[in-house]
Enzyme design. Structure first.
Site: not given
Ligand code: FE
Ligand code: MN
Length: 348
Positions: A91, A122, A125, A131, A195, A229, A232
């Site tokens: 990412e 991003e 992500h 996390y 991606e 994604e 994207h």
């Molecule tokens: Fe992405």
């Molecule tokens: Mn991403």
């Protein structure tokens, strides 16, 4: 390369003046409106409609399941950690390429509006994997170093990054055929391959756990990441086609062949990754099915790039296309907005 475009021109800008790339010196690059590329603006709106933050998702059940010694087999724990390890740095690679290379070169304001949104996604992500790793008390050093310590992951990341160097070269001229081809290859490497292909065996694997109500908080986040994604990638492939349509001289047979080889080699790397990192015989997945799925996914990318399909494989995981299918994705956004407002979680 020419200076990153911050040009302010003295003349009024009409939509017809705008180009998707190489506006520098001719057209003002700071005016979103008049909008010429409505599709880019719509991708921006879709991205915003899908907004989410990792810490909104409860990890309580995941923590209980992960702590339970009988919760997962050793093989399952191995697969899960490999998947987190791959995503944790991939990412960041995508985000860095976007901000340091793509944003500098794409100087159309509508496209840049989406690029800014994508860059923030991003960051979200990477935040999600930070996390998850922290919630499950996984070894941060192991997770975030995996991209250089596990060969199959290293090879994938290295493959995408290999087409960044060329476009960071200050002498790159995107008004030359060769320079623009280099840039298009970078876009294919990140939007089409990283991606569009490299993420997908990880998505299938993790969402297979989610279908069994295992790691529900993790899988809810993975599902949000998959939605992001998918946007994207669709933006990126449309951007590539728009560049080619405005600069048809770059789309030579030799260059098409080069792109086909570029993607076919990525499919081989993803097969190796599936063999080394992913399950065999757990969760109803095995390496052969994953390979078939990767080929199926790659064929979809070839079609979008108006290149001949290479494999003709069927989709062995029809449930994945239900999640990804664009129409359902729209429905998902509507559902998501409601859920966002009520704070409810995804139902599996
Ligand atoms: Fe992405
Ligand atoms: Mn991403």
């Amino acid at each position: 390369m020419s200076e990153p475009c911050m040009k302010m021109s003295k003349q009024r800008v009409t939509a017809d003046d705008k180009k998707i790339i190489n506006n520098d010196r001719t057209v003002d690059c700071n005016q979103l409106v008049p909008i010429k590329y409505k599709w880019a603006w719509n991708f921006y709106l879709d991205g915003c409609a899908n907004h989410w933050m990792p810490q909104e998702v409860s990890m309580q059940r995941d923590i209980e399941q992960w702590k339970n010694p009988d919760g997962f087999t050793d093989a399952e724990r191995h697969v899960i950690k490999r998947t987190f390890g791959f995503f944790a740095t991939a990412e960041t690679l995508v985000g860095n390429n976007l901000v340091l290379a793509v944003y500098k070169i794409i100087d159309n304001p509508e496209a840049r509006q989406y690029l800014l949104r994508q860059a923030f996604e991003e960051a979200i992500h990477v935040h999600a994997f930070q996390y998850i790793v922290q919630s499950l008390s996984l070894d941060e050093g192991e997770m975030f170093n995996m991209y250089r310590e596990v060969e199959a992951i290293y090879n994938k990341d290295e493959y995408a990054m290999s087409c960044t160097d060329g476009i960071l070269d200050p002498d790159l001229d995107t008004r030359s055929t060769e320079g623009l081809q280099k840039f298009i290859k970078n876009l294919v490497g990140f939007y089409g391959i990283t991606e569009g292909i490299f993420f997908y065996s990880g998505f299938v694997t993790m969402l297979s756990f989610g279908r069994q109500n295992r790691l529900p908080g993790t899988c809810e986040q993975i599902q949000y990441i998959l939605r992001d994604e998918s946007i994207h990638m669709n933006f990126g492939l449309q951007l590539i086609n728009a560049i080619i349509d405005e600069n048809p001289q770059v789309w030579t047979q030799a260059f098409k062949d080069e792109i086909v080889e570029f993607i076919r080699n990525a499919v081989e790397l993803e097969h190796k990754y599936a063999e080394e990192c992913l399950p065999d015989g757990i969760l109803g997945l095995n390496t052969d099915l994953l390979k078939e799925y990767i080929q199926y996914i790659a064929d979809r990318r070839f079609e979008r790039l108006r290149l001949p399909k290479q494999y003709g494989s069927d989709n062995p995981f029809p449930w994945m296309s239900e999640i990804i299918d664009l129409k359902k994705e729209k429905n998902f956004f509507e559902t998501r907005v409601t859920e966002y407002q009520t704070g409810g979680a995804l139902e599996w």
